[in-house]
Design an enzyme around this catalytic site. Structure first.
Site, PDB file in Angstrom:
ATOM      1  N   LYS A   9      19.050 -28.978   8.486  1.00  0.00           N
ATOM      2  CA  LYS A   9      20.454 -29.024   8.138  1.00  0.00           C
ATOM      3  C   LYS A   9      21.018 -30.274   8.778  1.00  0.00           C
ATOM      4  CE  LYS A   9      23.106 -26.586  10.766  1.00  0.00           C
ATOM      5  NZ  LYS A   9      23.947 -27.722  11.290  1.00  0.00           N
ATOM      6  N   ASP A 136      24.788 -20.425  12.038  1.00  0.00           N
ATOM      7  CA  ASP A 136      24.294 -21.436  11.306  1.00  0.00           C
ATOM      8  C   ASP A 136      23.162 -20.735  10.406  1.00  0.00           C
ATOM      9  OD1 ASP A 136      25.557 -23.706  11.812  1.00  0.00           O
ATOM     10  OD2 ASP A 136      24.047 -24.494  13.164  1.00  0.00           O
TER      11      ASP A 136
END
Length: 279
Positions: A9, A136
């Site tokens: 990410k 997340d």
């Protein structure tokens, strides 16, 4: 055996506000995912088992608090599953690096076991389950260009975000998230001001949107500043910035230049593509 990718990410932007009464910081971040990351394999087993390998596996906790096992147990419980699974985590994303490695692995475990156990939940439902594992995890469940807000639970998929070529580098220092946020709070941050939506010129828009955790992270790990200076000096680099809470940094590059830049860095570096939202 089934397999699932766990892409790294990258926070192209990260706006952070002062902590709320519950202690959490509101964020506004534009996130993309690289064509580099970890991989999970799964096969039948009488119980839940986790096997790890790969260049960064030694840095990952292998106890019951491991996010992959926590994700597997969460799906088992929520879906009423009694079957087990042996999960093999091939670990390549550096740990405590601002690339969401643990969250990406947990999200991949949810997607993988969702298929393996025949649960067949939607990504939206998996993301809701993942929110209980970490801020997340929901965005990593989708693993495509998106904007995340709130604690990370408000997600808008960006279907028109373009493909980009880039470089990921890590200066070789681990930067835990907690101390970075403490350093950020010592700067007496203001309330969050959310950014305007991306304009047509995506790169021009990106150049105006910072990572608010970059300065506090650099104060804790000066190696981050050195890495960013190195990236910014390379021919073909359009934008250089830190990802997440660090210490990994990324560059968006002119087409055809990212491989040479990655090869020139004297440390961990990957030439990558950030797939767009049209796929």
């Amino acid at each position: 055996m089934l397999s699932e990718a766990a892409p790294a990410k990258i926070n192209l932007t990260l706006r952070v506000g002062a902590p709320r009464e519950d202690g959490y910081h509101p964020i506004d971040s534009l996130v993309v995912f690289a064509d580099f990351g970890d991989r999970l394999d799964v096969r039948e087993a009488p119980g839940l088992m986790l096997v790890m390998g790969g260049p960064t596996a030694r840095d990952v906790p292998d106890d019951n608090d491991n996010l992959v096992l926590r994700a597997a147990r969460a799906l088992q419980s929520a879906a009423g599953i009694e079957a087990g699974a042996q999960i093999h985590l091939h670990k390549h994303i550096p740990v405590e690096a601002g690339l969401g490695g643990g969250s990406a692995d947990a999200a991949a475990a949810l997607r993988l076991l969702n298929t393996f156990w025949g649960v067949n939940w939607s990504l939206d439902r998996l993301a809701q389950l993942g929110a209980g594992l970490g801020a997340d995890v929901p965005c990593c469940v989708y693993s495509q260009p998106l904007r995340m807000r709130g604690r990370g639970e408000w997600i808008d998929i960006l279907s028109n975000w373009p493909d980009m070529q880039g470089v990921l580098i890590n200066p070789g220092v681990a930067v835990p998230t907690g101390p970075v946020f403490k350093a950020f709070d010592r700067s007496d941050p203001a309330a969050l001001v959310e950014s305007d939506p991306p304009a047509r010129d995506h790169l021009a828009w990106l150049s105006t949107q910072p990572n608010d955790l970059e300065m506090p992270a650099k104060s804790l790990a000066p190696e981050i500043a050195d890495a960013l200076d190195w990236l910014a000096a390379q021919p073909g680099v359009i934008l250089a910035r830190m990802s997440g809470s660090g210490a990994s940094c990324f560059a968006v590059c002119e087409p055809g230049t990212h491989e040479a830049i990655a090869a020139a860095y004297p440390g961990f570096a990957k030439a990558v593509r950030f797939p767009g939202g049209s796929r």
